[in-house]
Design a protein around this motif. Structure first.
Motif, PDB file in Angstrom:
ATOM      1  N   THR A 105       0.843  -1.274  -0.004  1.00 32.10           N
ATOM      2  CA  THR A 105       0.100  -0.116   0.133  1.00 32.10           C
ATOM      3  C   THR A 105       0.847   1.311   0.011  1.00 32.10           C
ATOM      4  OG1 THR A 105      -0.164  -0.066   2.533  1.00 32.10           O
ATOM      5  CG2 THR A 105      -1.920  -1.136   1.140  1.00 32.10           C
ATOM      6  N   LEU A 108      -0.200   5.083  -0.644  1.00 31.55           N
ATOM      7  CA  LEU A 108      -1.865   4.824  -0.915  1.00 31.55           C
ATOM      8  C   LEU A 108      -2.686   5.660   0.200  1.00 31.55           C
ATOM      9  CD1 LEU A 108      -4.503   3.620  -2.240  1.00 31.55           C
ATOM     10  CD2 LEU A 108      -4.177   1.776  -0.789  1.00 31.55           C
ATOM     11  N   HIS A 133      -5.575   1.597  -6.999  1.00 32.71           N
ATOM     12  CA  HIS A 133      -3.968   1.623  -7.082  1.00 32.71           C
ATOM     13  C   HIS A 133      -3.376   0.455  -7.570  1.00 32.71           C
ATOM     14  CE1 HIS A 133      -0.398   1.655  -4.268  1.00 32.71           C
ATOM     15  NE2 HIS A 133      -0.521   2.824  -4.634  1.00 32.71           N
ATOM     16  N   ASP A 141      -6.481   5.066  -4.767  1.00 34.53           N
ATOM     17  CA  ASP A 141      -5.757   6.140  -4.300  1.00 34.53           C
ATOM     18  C   ASP A 141      -6.429   7.399  -4.500  1.00 34.53           C
ATOM     19  OD1 ASP A 141      -4.026   7.608  -3.194  1.00 34.53           O
ATOM     20  OD2 ASP A 141      -2.434   7.399  -4.822  1.00 34.53           O
TER      21      ASP A 141
END
Length: 975
Positions: A105, A108, A133, A141
Motif C-alpha cells: 500500500t 496509498l 491503486h 488512491d
C-alpha cells in the motif's frame, strides 16, 4: 458518551452540509438555490431529481468549504469526515514496517466510509469509476483526483450496489468537476506548522473558454501541484516508546550497541556457527542453553539478550542514540532483564514526503440544439518516500551469517565484550574465541526508504441528450489505469559479497563493521566506504498496474402519472473489464544477490489477470401521493469469474408537512475479492511477537516467560497468501431517518443505518487463529512431533460483521451583527460493531477497542462549527472531536504479572480546534487565513507498539494528526 454532551461541542466548522440542510454556509445556500430550480442526477440514483428533497442521505461538500478548512488534498478531506472510518488508509498509518493486508500500500490514501474498509467504498469521478491503486489492486488512491478542477464532492452514505455494482457497500464518494468554466483562475496554499516543519504547499491553475449556451462549446484545463515535506518521529516529543510507568516500552533488542545473544551449535553442524557462539552451548548435548548462563543469584536463564550497557556497572542504555532500558516485566520476558531497546517510532516518518501533480482537461460541444458530446482526460503522478527504522541485523544459524569474530582487527573489541560478560557469567570461559551472536541496529546504514512512483491516466467520452420530450439518454466509454512501482532508497544493502564487493553481513562477520562501538567511537573510514559500496539503493522492489475499461448506456424519463406526480424510470447497461498485473523484481530472482531485509514480493508476481462484468439495471420512482414517494431499483451483474448476482434497493420518502420528512432504504450488496486476494503466492516470515501460545498445551492462551511452561510463548513462521477459492462477500443494508426543518433558520436530521456483512473477505489475525483453533485448526501447521511450526494466514471468506450507527446533523442560523451567524454539527455514533470469525464462534465487540489492524470502532466522532459571514468577510471556528477508546496493552499487564500506576485503560478523547478568516478582496480575488489545531494539541497517548513488526509506539495515526498547530494561507485569483 451521553448525547446531551454534544451541546459542549457545537463550536466548530463542519466540512460538509447535507443537502437537506441549507444553512451550512453561504456557498451551500447559493448552490442549493441554484440546484433546487433544476433537477439533476445525484450520486446514488440515475433519475434526475431535486437534490434538496432527496430520500438519499447525501452530503455535498463545496470547494468554498474546503478552502475555509485549509484542506488541500483528498486525503485531508477524508480524514475529517465523521462518517469515514478510522482505518490504516492514510500515509501516516503506513509509515513503518507493515504486514498482511497492508503490504503493497505504499503511497496509498483511501476512503473508508462507515468503517467498512477501503475496498468497500466506491470512488467515482463524474459518476464513473477510476482505476484502483496499481500496487494494491483494490482500493482507489484518492490522491489521483484532480483537485484543481473540482466543483463539489458528493458523499452518499448508503449502499448503492443496485446502481453501481461492487464496492458500494460503505458508501460512494463522487468527485464532480466543473463543466462550463470560463476565464482563468490561479490558486495557492501554504500550510506550515508553528515549528516551521512538515510544510504542505499547493499551487493550481484552471482555464476555460467558450460559453456552452451561447457558443455551443466549452473547453477547459486544470492542473495542480502539491508537495509535502517530511515529519520525523524524532521531531515530536509525544513519539516516545519509553513510558514504562504508563505501560509502554519497546520490545526490539536490536540497538546501536549490539545486544549479545546465545546461538547454539546443532547436532549436524550444518549452520553458520557450527561450534556455537560465546554465550551459546558448548556441545550439541547441552544445546538447549549454556549451563549456568543465569543471572547471578538466580536460576533465571539469561537467554533473552544481554547488553553490556545495561549490566551492573554499565554506562546505561540511554547513552546510545535512541536507546532505552528493556522492560522485561512489561514484555513478560525475564531472560532479557539486562537487554536494551531502541525506539523505532522515532525513526519513522509521521508525514511522508510526497509530491503530487494532477491534470484535467475537458471539452464539450453541443449539437442538434440540445445534445452534448464531451471528452475528458485526467491523470496524475505522485512520488512518495516511505522512511522507517534502520535495519536490524540478528545473528542466526540458518539464514544470516552475522557473527562478530575474534581476529587481529577485532581483538580489542572482542576482548572488551568477553571480559565484561565473563565477570557475570564465568561459564563462558569455555567458549572464548567463538564468534559473538548479536542483534544490532545499523545507525550508519541510515533509515530504510521505499520510493514509490504512482501514475494514473483516464480518458472518458460521453454523449447525452433527449430522446423525446420526456426521455433522455446517456452513453459513455472510459479507460483508466493506475501504474505504481516502488524502488529501494537508503538503508538497504546487499547481504553477501557481490563481484568481489563485500556485503553488509560479510562486513560484520569479518569485523570490518563494529557493532560494539562504545561512546565516542565511530566506524572507521574504510568501514564506511565499504558499507557505501554495498548499497542497493535504486533497485526495483515491485510494481503493479490496474486497468479498467467501461462502456455504459442508460435512458431515463417519464412513464405515467400518479396522484403524487409523474412516475420516472431509468434503465441502463454496463460493461466493464478489469485487469491487474503485479511485477516482481529481477533483484529478487533466485540467482540474484540477496538484498538484506528487502520486502520483495516476487512470489506475488502476476501476469495480467482480468475479469469481465456485464450488468443491467433499472430504477423507478413512484410518487404515490404528493407527500410520499417510493424508489425501487435492481441490478444484475454477471462476473466472468464468479457468476451472477442480483441486488435490489428500495427507498422511500414521506413528507407529511414542509418541515418534517421521514426517509428510509433497504438494499443488498456485494464485494468481489481483489485480484491479489485471490492470486497472491505464499510469503513466509518469522513471527517476533510474544503473545502467541499453543492452544492445545495452553487452553488459557496466557503466555508465560518460563521455557518449561506449557504456556511458553511460540514464534512460528507466518505464511500469508491468496486463495483461489475466494468468493464475493454479501451485504444487507437498511436505513431510517428523519429530517426536521421548522424554519429556514434551523434543521436537524438523524439517520439510523445498519450494514450486515456475510462471508466476510478477510485475512485472519494470528490471535484469531490461535483463539478459535477448534474451527481454524486447518490454519495451524505442526511438525510430526506436534510442535506448531507455521500459521497459515490465508485470505478467506470467514464469519460475519454487523455494524449499526446514527448519523446526526444539526444546522442553525440567524441574521446578526451585520451578517449571517451559522452553527452546526455532523456526527456519527456507532451503536454496534461486532464480528465473528467462524459460524460457531461468538461475536466479538469491536466498538472502542484497540486493534493492530483494520478499522478502529470509534464510538462517537463529530465536526462542529460556528461562523459569521457577510458579502466581504467570513470567520469560522471549528472543532474536530474523536471519542477515546480502550487502550492497547503489553503482555505483562495483560497477563496480570505486573501492574503500572500510570497505565490508562482508555485512550483520551482527541479534540482540536481550527480558526479561519476569509476576505473577498475584490470580485476576482479571495484570501483565506487559518490556524489548524489552535491549542497545539498532541495526539493522545496510546499504546500501539507491535512486538511482531516493531512498528507503532505511543500514538495512533488512524485517529490523530501528528503535525500540531499549523498556519495556512490560501489565495485565489480569477481573470
Amino acid at each position: 458518551m451521553k448525547l446531551h454532551k454534544l451541546a459542549l461541542y457545537l463550536s466548530a466548522a463542519s466540512l460538509a452540509a447535507p443537502v437537506a440542510a441549507q444553512d451550512a454556509s453561504i456557498a451551500t445556500d447559493t448552490k442549493a438555490a441554484e440546484t433546487s430550480e433544476q433537477a439533476i442526477v445525484v450520486t446514488g440514483s440515475r433519475i434526475k431529481r431535486d437534490p434538496n428533497d432527496s430520500a438519499l442521505p447525501l452530503t455535498v461538500i463545496s470547494t468554498e468549504e474546503l478552502a475555509r478548512e485549509g484542506i488541500s488534498s483528498p486525503e485531508q478531506l477524508i480524514s475529517y469526515l465523521s462518517t469515514n472510518g478510522s482505518g490504516p488508509d492514510n500515509l501516516a498509518s503506513n509509515s513503518d514496517v507493515v504486514t498482511g493486508a497492508q503490504r503493497g500500500t505504499n503511497g496509498l490514501s483511501a476512503a473508508n466510509l462507515r468503517g467498512q474498509g477501503s475496498g468497500s467504498t466506491l470512488v467515482l469521478l463524474n459518476g464513473r469509476r477510476v482505476a484502483a491503486h496499481g500496487l494494491s489492486g483494490a482500493a482507489v488512491d484518492v490522491n489521483q483526483i484532480p483537485f484543481a478542477a473540482i466543483e463539489r464532492i458528493e458523499v452518499l452514505k448508503d449502499g448503492a450496489s443496485a446502481i453501481y455494482g461492487t464496492d458500494a457497500i460503505g458508501g460512494v464518494m463522487n468527485f464532480i468537476t466543473k463543466t462550463d468554466y470560463q476565464g482563468i483562475g490561479l490558486s495557492g496554499l501554504v500550510d506550515i506548522t508553528s515549528r516551521a516543519d512538515s510544510a504542505i504547499y499547493r499551487i493550481g491553475g484552471i482555464a476555460g473558454y467558450g460559453d456552452l449556451d451561447n457558443d455551443g462549446f466549452n473547453i477547459m484545463a486544470a492542473a495542480s501541484y502539491r508537495w509535502n515535506t517530511g515529519l520525523r518521529g524524532a521531531d515530536r516529543a509525544f513519539v516516545n516508546g519509553q513510558q514504562p510507568d504508563r505501560g509502554l516500552s519497546i520490545d526490539t533488542r536490536g540497538v546501536p550497541f549490539a545486544t549479545v545473544f546465545p546461538i547454539n551449535p546443532t547436532s549436524s553442524g550444518a549452520n553458520y556457527a557450527p561450534t556455537g557462539t560465546l554465550l551459546g552451548a558448548t556441545t550439541t548435548t547441552n544445546s538447549t542453553y549454556l549451563p549456568t548462563l543465569v543471572f547471578p543469584g538466580t536460576t533465571t536463564r539469561a537467554d533473552g539478550g544481554v547488553n553490556l550497557l545495561d549490566m551492573p556497572g554499565g554506562a546505561g542504555c540511554e547513552t546510545m542514540d535512541g536507546g532505552l532500558p528493556y522492560d522485561d516485566a512489561l514484555w513478560n520476558n525475564t531472560g532479557a532483564r539486562w537487554a536494551c531497546a531502541w525506539d523505532t517510532g522515532r525513526a519513522a516518518m509521521l508525514q511522508q514526503p510526497i509530491e503530487t501533480f494532477t491534470y484535467y482537461g475537458r471539452g464539450v460541444a453541443r449539437f442538434m440544439d440540445d445534445h452534448e458530446v464531451s471528452l475528458e482526460v485526467t491523470g496524475s503522478n505522485a512520488v512518495s518516500s516511505k522512511r522507517f527504522s534502520n535495519a536490524q541485523v540478528s545473528s542466526n544459524n540458518t539464514t544470516t551469517q552475522a557473527f562478530y569474530p575474534l581476529n587481529a582487527l577485532t581483538a580489542s573489541t572482542y576482548n572488551y565484550v568477553y571480559n565484561t560478560l565473563l565477570a557475570q557469567f564465568p561459564a563462558i570461559a569455555a567458549n572464548y574465541g567463538k564468534p559473538i551472536g548479536f542483534r544490532w541496529r545499523c545507525i550508519e546504514c541510515g533509515t530504510r526508504e521505499y520510493n514509490t512512483d504512482s501514475e494514473t491516466f483516464r480518458v472518458a467520452l460521453g454523449v447525452d441528450g433527449p430522446i423525446s420530450d420526456t426521455w433522455d439518454y446517456r452513453a459513455g466509454a472510459s479507460y483508466a489505469q493506475s501504474e505504481t512501482s516502488s524502488t529501494l532508497g537508503t538503508g538497504y544493502y546487499f547481504r553477501d559479497t557481490v563481484n568481489g564487493t563485500p556485503g553488509l553481513v560479510t562486513l560484520l562477520s569479518t569485523g570490518v563493521l563494529n557493532p560494539f562501538l562504545r561512546p565516542g567511537e565511530s566506524q572507521t573510514p574504510a568501514a564506511l566506504a565499504a558499507l557505501a559500496a554495498a548499497s542497493a539503493e535504486g533497485e526495483t522492489l515491485y510494481g503493479g498496474r490496474y486497468k479498467v475499461l467501461q462502456l455504459d448506456y442508460s435512458v431515463s424519463g417519464s412513464l405515467f402519472e400518479l396522484p403524487g406526480g409523474t412516475v420516472q424510470a431509468a434503465l441502463g447497461i454496463d460493461y466493464r473489464r478489469e485487469t491487474y498485473e503485479f511485477n516482481g523484481s529481477a533483484a529478487a530472482a533466485a540467482t540474484a544477490p540477496v538484498i538484506f531485509l528487502a520486502a520483495f514480493d516476487n512470489v506475488n508476481a502476476l501476469t495480467p489477470k482480468h475479469r469481465d462484468i456485464k450488468a443491467a439495471y433499472a430504477e423507478v420512482l413512484f410518487p404515490i401521493i404528493e407527500s410520499f414517494e417510493v424508489t425501487a431499483a435492481v441490478r444484475m451483474d454477471d462476473y466472468s469469474d464468479f457468476g451472477s448476482t442480483v441486488n435490489p434497493k428500495v427507498s422511500a420518502k414521506f413528507r407529511p408537512s414542509d418541515w418534517l420528512m421521514f426517509r428510509g432504504s433497504y438494499n443488498t450488496g456485494f464485494r468481489a475479492p481483489a485480484f491479489n486476494q485471490i492470486y497472491n503466492g505464499a510469503t513466509e516470515s518469522t513471527y517476533s511477537g510474544s503473545d502467541l501460545v499453543d492452544p492445545v498445551l495452553c487452553p488459557s492462551l496466557t503466555p508465560s516467560s518460563t521455557a518449561s511452561s506449557p504456556c511458553f510463548r511460540i514464534r512460528p513462521d507466518i505464511i500469508t497468501r491468496g486463495n483461489r477459492d475466494l468468493q464475493p462477500e454479501t451485504s444487507e443494508q437498511m436505513s431510517l431517518g428523519v429530517v426536521f426543518e421548522p424554519s429556514s433558520n434551523f434543521s436537524a436530521s438523524v439517520d439510523w443505518w445498519s450494514i450486515n456483512i456475510d462471508d466476510n473477505i478477510q485475512l485472519p489475525t494470528l490471535l484469531q487463529i490461535i483463539r478459535y483453533s477448534t474451527d481454524l485448526n486447518h490454519l495451524i501447521i505442526r511438525n510430526p512431533a506436534g510442535t506448531i511450526t507455521d500459521l497459515d494466514q490465508v485470505w478467506q471468506n470467514m464469519g460475519n460483521r454487523r455494524t449499526q450507527g446514527l448519523e446526526i446533523t444539526l444546522r442553525a442560523g440567524a441574521d446578526a451583527f451585520g451578517g449571517r451567524v451559522s452553527a452546526g454539527m455532523d456526527g456519527t455514533y456507532l451503536l454496534k460493531k461486532k464480528e465473528k470469525v467462524t459460524a460457531s464462534a461468538p461475536y466479538q465487540d469491536q466498538i472502542g477497542i484497540f486493534t493492530f489492524t483494520g478499522d478502529l470502532g470509534i464510538r462517537w466522532k463529530h465536526n462542529a462549527f460556528l461562523s459569521w459571514s457577510n458579502d466581504e468577510w467570513n470567520v469560522s471556528l471549528s472543532q474536530i472531536f474523536r471519542l477515546g477508546y480502550k487502550n492497547g496493552v503489553l503482555p505483562g499487564i495483560a497477563n496480570g504479572t505486573v501492574t503500572r500506576p500510570g497505565y490508562n485503560k482508555r485512550v483520551s478523547d482527541y479534540v482540536t480546534y481550527n480558526l479561519s478568516a476569509g476576505w473577498n478582496a475584490t470580485e476576482k480575488m479571495r484570501l483565506t487565513l487559518g490556524i489548524k489545531n489552535i491549542f497545539d494539541t498532541d495526539p493522545p497517548f496510546a499504546i500501539t507498539y507491535d512486538g511482531n513488526t516493531g512498528a507503532g509506539g505511543s500514538w495512533e495515526p488512524r485517529v490523530a494528526d501528528p503535525r500540531g498547530r499549523s498556519f495556512t494561507v490560501a489565495a485565489e485569483v480569477n481573470f
